[in-house]
Design a protein around this motif. Structure first.
Motif, PDB file in Angstrom:
ATOM      1  N   CYS A 248       1.192  -1.071  -0.239  1.00 42.63           N
ATOM      2  CA  CYS A 248       0.347   0.086   0.125  1.00 42.63           C
ATOM      3  C   CYS A 248       0.685   1.676  -0.266  1.00 42.63           C
ATOM      4  O   CYS A 248       1.986   0.938   1.099  1.00 42.63           O
ATOM      5  N   GLN A 249       0.622   2.069  -0.175  1.00 44.72           N
ATOM      6  CA  GLN A 249       1.154   3.707  -0.780  1.00 44.72           C
ATOM      7  C   GLN A 249       1.039   4.326   0.882  1.00 44.72           C
ATOM      8  O   GLN A 249       2.146   5.325   0.927  1.00 44.72           O
ATOM      9  N   LYS A 250      -0.200   3.834   1.162  1.00 42.65           N
ATOM     10  CA  LYS A 250      -0.134   5.103   1.973  1.00 42.65           C
ATOM     11  C   LYS A 250       0.335   4.280   3.465  1.00 42.65           C
ATOM     12  O   LYS A 250       1.142   5.215   4.512  1.00 42.65           O
ATOM     13  N   HIS A 251       0.240   3.147   3.846  1.00 42.80           N
ATOM     14  CA  HIS A 251       0.843   2.321   4.778  1.00 42.80           C
ATOM     15  C   HIS A 251       1.528   0.886   3.700  1.00 42.80           C
ATOM     16  O   HIS A 251       1.274  -0.026   3.490  1.00 42.80           O
ATOM     17  N   ALA A 252       3.186   1.102   4.036  1.00 45.15           N
ATOM     18  CA  ALA A 252       3.872   0.634   3.515  1.00 45.15           C
ATOM     19  C   ALA A 252       4.120  -0.734   3.906  1.00 45.15           C
ATOM     20  O   ALA A 252       4.632  -1.348   3.225  1.00 45.15           O
ATOM     21  N   ASP A 253       3.680  -0.494   5.357  1.00 50.38           N
ATOM     22  CA  ASP A 253       3.949  -2.637   5.650  1.00 50.38           C
ATOM     23  C   ASP A 253       2.611  -2.727   6.066  1.00 50.38           C
ATOM     24  O   ASP A 253       2.640  -4.297   6.055  1.00 50.38           O
ATOM     25  N   GLN A 254       1.616  -2.710   4.494  1.00 46.88           N
ATOM     26  CA  GLN A 254       0.613  -3.548   4.592  1.00 46.88           C
ATOM     27  C   GLN A 254       0.439  -3.573   3.176  1.00 46.88           C
ATOM     28  O   GLN A 254       0.483  -2.916   2.070  1.00 46.88           O
ATOM     29  N   LYS A 255      -0.086  -5.023   2.713  1.00 49.55           N
ATOM     30  CA  LYS A 255       0.036  -5.563   1.619  1.00 49.55           C
ATOM     31  C   LYS A 255      -1.799  -5.168   1.196  1.00 49.55           C
ATOM     32  O   LYS A 255      -2.144  -5.270   1.808  1.00 49.55           O
ATOM     33  N   MET A 256      -1.844  -5.158  -0.416  1.00 47.87           N
ATOM     34  CA  MET A 256      -3.122  -4.811  -1.128  1.00 47.87           C
ATOM     35  C   MET A 256      -3.613  -6.206  -0.552  1.00 47.87           C
ATOM     36  O   MET A 256      -3.185  -7.366  -1.218  1.00 47.87           O
ATOM     37  N   GLN A 257      -4.304  -6.215  -0.162  1.00 48.44           N
ATOM     38  CA  GLN A 257      -5.842  -7.142   0.237  1.00 48.44           C
ATOM     39  C   GLN A 257      -7.585  -7.358  -0.825  1.00 48.44           C
ATOM     40  O   GLN A 257      -8.320  -8.124  -0.003  1.00 48.44           O
ATOM     41  N   PHE A 258      -7.639  -5.517  -0.539  1.00 42.14           N
ATOM     42  CA  PHE A 258      -9.181  -5.775  -1.253  1.00 42.14           C
ATOM     43  C   PHE A 258      -9.290  -4.919  -2.546  1.00 42.14           C
ATOM     44  O   PHE A 258      -7.660  -4.053  -2.850  1.00 42.14           O
ATOM     45  N   TYR A 259     -10.318  -5.454  -2.835  1.00 40.00           N
ATOM     46  CA  TYR A 259     -10.729  -4.249  -3.975  1.00 40.00           C
ATOM     47  C   TYR A 259     -12.019  -3.883  -4.432  1.00 40.00           C
ATOM     48  O   TYR A 259     -13.415  -4.543  -3.981  1.00 40.00           O
ATOM     49  N   CYS A 260     -11.953  -2.211  -4.467  1.00 37.84           N
ATOM     50  CA  CYS A 260     -12.685  -1.672  -4.520  1.00 37.84           C
ATOM     51  C   CYS A 260     -13.544  -1.269  -5.704  1.00 37.84           C
ATOM     52  O   CYS A 260     -12.693  -0.875  -6.415  1.00 37.84           O
ATOM     53  N   GLU A 261     -14.274  -2.018  -5.994  1.00 35.33           N
ATOM     54  CA  GLU A 261     -14.949  -1.892  -7.031  1.00 35.33           C
ATOM     55  C   GLU A 261     -16.110  -0.448  -7.727  1.00 35.33           C
ATOM     56  O   GLU A 261     -15.992  -0.658  -9.355  1.00 35.33           O
ATOM     57  N   THR A 262     -16.301  -0.022  -6.921  1.00 35.78           N
ATOM     58  CA  THR A 262     -16.946   1.914  -7.095  1.00 35.78           C
ATOM     59  C   THR A 262     -15.747   1.959  -7.464  1.00 35.78           C
ATOM     60  O   THR A 262     -15.909   3.137  -7.868  1.00 35.78           O
ATOM     61  N   CYS A 263     -14.500   2.497  -6.529  1.00 35.23           N
ATOM     62  CA  CYS A 263     -13.520   3.648  -6.729  1.00 35.23           C
ATOM     63  C   CYS A 263     -11.704   2.511  -8.321  1.00 35.23           C
ATOM     64  O   CYS A 263     -11.150   3.412  -8.357  1.00 35.23           O
ATOM     65  N   LYS A 264     -12.446   1.179  -8.289  1.00 36.53           N
ATOM     66  CA  LYS A 264     -11.664   0.626  -9.613  1.00 36.53           C
ATOM     67  C   LYS A 264     -10.473   0.674  -8.656  1.00 36.53           C
ATOM     68  O   LYS A 264      -9.651   1.247  -9.650  1.00 36.53           O
ATOM     69  N   MET A 265      -9.900   0.808  -7.244  1.00 42.15           N
ATOM     70  CA  MET A 265      -8.580   0.882  -6.484  1.00 42.15           C
ATOM     71  C   MET A 265      -8.423  -0.735  -5.887  1.00 42.15           C
ATOM     72  O   MET A 265      -9.540  -1.050  -5.536  1.00 42.15           O
TER      73      MET A 265
ATOM     74  N   ILE B 251      -6.666  -1.214   5.655  1.00 35.66           N
ATOM     75  CA  ILE B 251      -6.831  -0.406   7.304  1.00 35.66           C
ATOM     76  C   ILE B 251      -7.181   0.739   5.881  1.00 35.66           C
ATOM     77  O   ILE B 251      -8.168   1.802   6.726  1.00 35.66           O
ATOM     78  N   CYS B 252      -6.806   0.785   4.665  1.00 36.01           N
ATOM     79  CA  CYS B 252      -7.546   2.288   3.686  1.00 36.01           C
ATOM     80  C   CYS B 252      -8.975   1.722   3.618  1.00 36.01           C
ATOM     81  O   CYS B 252      -9.472   2.510   3.779  1.00 36.01           O
ATOM     82  N   ALA B 253      -9.323   0.253   3.563  1.00 36.95           N
ATOM     83  CA  ALA B 253     -10.421  -0.382   3.723  1.00 36.95           C
ATOM     84  C   ALA B 253     -11.849   0.451   4.453  1.00 36.95           C
ATOM     85  O   ALA B 253     -12.638   0.190   4.227  1.00 36.95           O
ATOM     86  N   THR B 254     -11.180  -0.157   5.670  1.00 34.79           N
ATOM     87  CA  THR B 254     -11.974  -0.091   6.838  1.00 34.79           C
ATOM     88  C   THR B 254     -12.038   2.045   7.362  1.00 34.79           C
ATOM     89  O   THR B 254     -12.654   1.968   7.569  1.00 34.79           O
ATOM     90  N   ILE B 255     -11.135   2.238   6.712  1.00 36.79           N
ATOM     91  CA  ILE B 255     -10.810   3.998   7.053  1.00 36.79           C
ATOM     92  C   ILE B 255     -11.624   4.541   5.839  1.00 36.79           C
ATOM     93  O   ILE B 255     -12.516   5.638   5.799  1.00 36.79           O
ATOM     94  N   ASP B 256     -11.031   4.689   4.383  1.00 32.35           N
ATOM     95  CA  ASP B 256     -11.414   5.333   3.438  1.00 32.35           C
ATOM     96  C   ASP B 256     -13.174   4.537   2.337  1.00 32.35           C
ATOM     97  O   ASP B 256     -13.334   5.908   1.836  1.00 32.35           O
ATOM     98  N   HIS B 257     -12.591   3.426   2.687  1.00 34.01           N
ATOM     99  CA  HIS B 257     -13.940   2.583   1.935  1.00 34.01           C
ATOM    100  C   HIS B 257     -14.667   1.761   2.658  1.00 34.01           C
ATOM    101  O   HIS B 257     -15.141   1.008   2.288  1.00 34.01           O
ATOM    102  N   ARG B 258     -15.525   2.685   3.643  1.00 32.74           N
ATOM    103  CA  ARG B 258     -16.547   1.630   4.814  1.00 32.74           C
ATOM    104  C   ARG B 258     -17.661   1.782   4.524  1.00 32.74           C
ATOM    105  O   ARG B 258     -18.983   1.411   4.974  1.00 32.74           O
ATOM    106  N   SER B 259     -18.370   3.018   4.037  1.00 29.81           N
ATOM    107  CA  SER B 259     -19.416   2.980   3.242  1.00 29.81           C
ATOM    108  C   SER B 259     -19.902   2.474   2.473  1.00 29.81           C
ATOM    109  O   SER B 259     -19.306   1.995   1.854  1.00 29.81           O
TER     110      SER B 259
END
Length: 646
Positions: A180-197, A202-210
């Motif tokens: 993850c570019q924001k959290h360097a020690d975290q691997k990419m685990q999820f894909y947001c179909e809405t944001c296409k990314m 952590i990003c999923a919990t904070i920025d994409h929880r709605s």
């Protein structure tokens, strides 16, 4: 030595293959070098990051888009700049793998030649290497090297054989897991179909929880992605099939146009020759008339000449006689003959020559403009048909029909018609003049190939020559045990190789025969109840299915090309007879509705697409064929109708 040469050849082949792979798939289209930090544009073309940066620097910075140099499609530049474009991890891994393979090959190639001693002149095989002198040493030089005071403390190591070293190979099967570019020690685990990314937990919990964000795990997203791509590619496959069919239709249209142009030019040439023949005939008649008039007038001139010549000859005779007499006679004799002499000299009073009619010595000609200023013909831009002639009527006499069912044509234009109620075949000239009739028991169809008439009779086929004399006969396949011995067969048809195609109604099988009666094979996927069979210029079988209102086309192998419903505009239309023109277009007779007098002839292209109605208001047509001159001949129950293009 042989093993060495084989190894060298294998290495050369491997190098060549690696070079071709690199050049064909691993080189950037901009710099023509192997990819370095490859980035993918929206059009899915890949380029080196530095190459894209060089391109972007030459464009206007305010555009905010980069144009693909291959397809010219634009890709928006991310806010983070070109490094924000998607990486092509597969190409990066593949480039690394190719580089490692090439290094391994180079190492192996170096290993094929053993190092030699750098000290002695013999050039013996080196067994050690002095790291201080940077020289290879053979066994003897090594011993001397260790005994010398100057070099006895040098570092001497065994010569390494590079082929013994293993070069690690990149594992392309391993999945690259970016951080993850924001959290360097975290691997990419999820894909947001809405944001296409992609994102980490952590990003999923904070920025994409709605509830607006549609999240899924990587594996589930990839699985869904594959299904979506598979669905689109399946649709594309259908598009490819449609394109192929359309291309075949275009190719057929071009071929038919070529055939029609050739035919039209032939008709123009024929008309030219016909008109030239007419002009030559009229020229001959006019010349004969001029010669006849000239001969008659010359005879009159000869008569005048003869009469005048006779008068002159008589006058010259009198003149000669009087002249001789005047010279030879004496005075007394002359005076005694005076009355006679003067009487003969009276011819001069009546000597008048016939006058010739000089005006009749002239004969000329005023030729007419036969073609005038009109064109020799008119170009037809749309195919239209018109009834040219019709012959036959209902009855039992010669040239009359109770049910004219099948029809075919010989190369000389003669037309053969079978009457299924009278069990007869009648032959007519191209203008409908009856020539001959002969009986055939239980007739089910006729066709002509190479001027041989094939008559399909119960369980056998009879072959007649152009003079309707029996040429040969062959039996059809027998029914299975327990079946009725009666075999109903449809029209026998032939292709360019003069092979008979026969439908066996008892066995529901379409078969291919040689004309000597030997069975070649049964045609798969053609076990349908057929009313008529035709063969196109491409060697395809065209079937009409009367009961199911279907027009079907199959290859000789049995593979179906098309099967189309023949009911048009909610109007009942059951197909009966079928034939093909030189270009492969299909013409079908139809029974439209339950009443006679409403039947039609329809035109389809080679792909089974309806083109037009050729003729309507027919009685109850079945058989249909083309004459050698391109006219459409239809057996219409009580008569035969011939249509021509206008």
């Amino acid at each position: 030595d042989n093993q060495l040469r084989m190894a060298e050849a294998a290495e050369a082949t491997a190098k060549t293959m690696l070079g071709e792979i690199s050049q064909g798939h691993l080189e950037c289209p901009i710099c023509f070098c192997r990819y370095k930090d490859p980035k993918i544009l929206d059009c899915l073309h890949t380029f080196c990051l530095n190459c894209l940066d060089g391109m972007l620097s030459k464009q206007q910075p305010s555009i905010g888009k980069i144009t693909c140099p291959v397809c010219r499609k634009e890709t928006p530049v991310p806010d983070a700049g070109l490094p924000g474009l998607l990486d092509c991890f597969f190409l990066s891994s593949l480039v690394d793998e190719i580089n490692q393979q090439e290094r391994s090959l180079e190492t192996q190639q170096q290993a094929t030649t053993s190092p030699t001693c750098d000290e002695c002149v013999e050039g013996l095989e080196a067994v050690s290497r002095c790291l201080d002198c940077v020289e290879n040493l053979c066994q003897q030089c090594k011993t001397a090297h260790e005994r010398s005071k100057r070099t006895q403390k040098h570092r001497v190591t065994p010569v390494e054989h590079p082929e013994q070293k293993e070069v690690p190979s990149a594992d392309l099967s391993q999945t690259h897991s970016p951080k993850c570019q924001k959290h360097a020690d975290q691997k990419m685990q999820f894909y947001c179909e809405t944001c296409k990314m992609l994102m980490c937990g952590i990003c999923a919990t904070i920025d994409h929880r709605s509830a607006d964000h549609q999240l899924s795990e990587i594996a589930d997203a990839v699985r869904s992605y594959f299904e979506e791509v598979k669905y689109v590619l399946q649709k594309f496959q259908k598009s490819k099939e449609e394109f192929k069919a359309n291309e075949e239709s275009v190719e057929h249209a071009r071929h038919r146009l070529k055939v029609m142009v050739t035919r039209a030019c032939s008709e123009i040439q024929a008309k030219e020759e016909e008109e030239i023949a007419k002009i030559k005939n009229k020229s001959r008649l006019l010349r004969d008339k001029v010669i006849k008039i000239g001969k008659k007038r010359d005879e009159e001139f000869e008569k005048v000449h003869t009469n005048n010549k006779k008068k002159m000859e008589r006058a010259e005779e009198i003149e000669a006689a009087v002249t001789d007499l005047m010279k030879q006679a004496d005075d007394f004799e002359l005076l005694n003959l005076k009355p006679k002499v003067m009487h003969n000299l009276e011819f001069q009073k009546d000597l008048q020559f016939d006058r010739v009619k000089h005006g009749e010595s002239f004969i000329g000609v005023k030729c007419q403009d036969v073609v005038l200023d009109k064109d020799l013909g008119e170009i037809l831009h749309k195919e239209k048909w018109k009834l040219k002639t019709e012959f036959g009527k209902q009855g039992d006499g010669d040239g009359e029909f109770n049910w004219a069912r099948s029809v075919c044509c010989f190369s000389n234009g003669d037309i053969a018609v079978d009457d299924s109620n009278k069990n007869q075949v009648s032959v007519f000239t191209s203008t409908g003049q009856h020539k001959t009739t002969f009986d055939l028991n239980a007739l089910y169809g006729i066709s002509v190939t190479s001027d041989l008439l094939l008559a399909n009779c119960e369980d056998h086929v009879k072959v007649f020559d152009i003079n309707c004399q029996l040429h040969s006969k062959f039996n059809l396949s027998k029914p299975d045990a327990g079946d009725e011995p009666y075999i109903h067969t449809s029209d026998a048809t032939v292709d360019n190789e003069h092979l008979a195609v026969v439908f066996n109604g008892q066995r529901m099988v379409t078969s291919l025969y040689n004309l000597d009666g030997s069975l070649i094979r049964d045609i798969a996927s053609a076990s349908i109840c057929q009313e008529d069979i035709a063969i196109s210029s491409k060697g395809r079988l065209i079937f009409t299915q009367y009961d199911s209102s279907i027009l079907q086309c199959v290859e000789m192998t049995g593979k179906e090309v098309f099967a189309v419903r023949t009911s048009l505009e909610d109007k009942e239309a059951t197909p009966a007879g079928v034939c093909c023109d030189d270009a492969g277009d299909i013409y079908v007779t139809f029974h439209c509705g339950p009443h006679t007098g409403s039947s039609e002839v329809h035109h389809y292209d080679s792909q089974g697409v309806y083109v037009d109605c050729v003729a309507n208001k027919l009685l109850w047509p079945f058989g249909i064929t083309f004459s050698p001159s391109g006219e459409l001949v239809v057996a219409d129950q009580n008569s035969v109708k011939i249509f021509h293009r206008i």
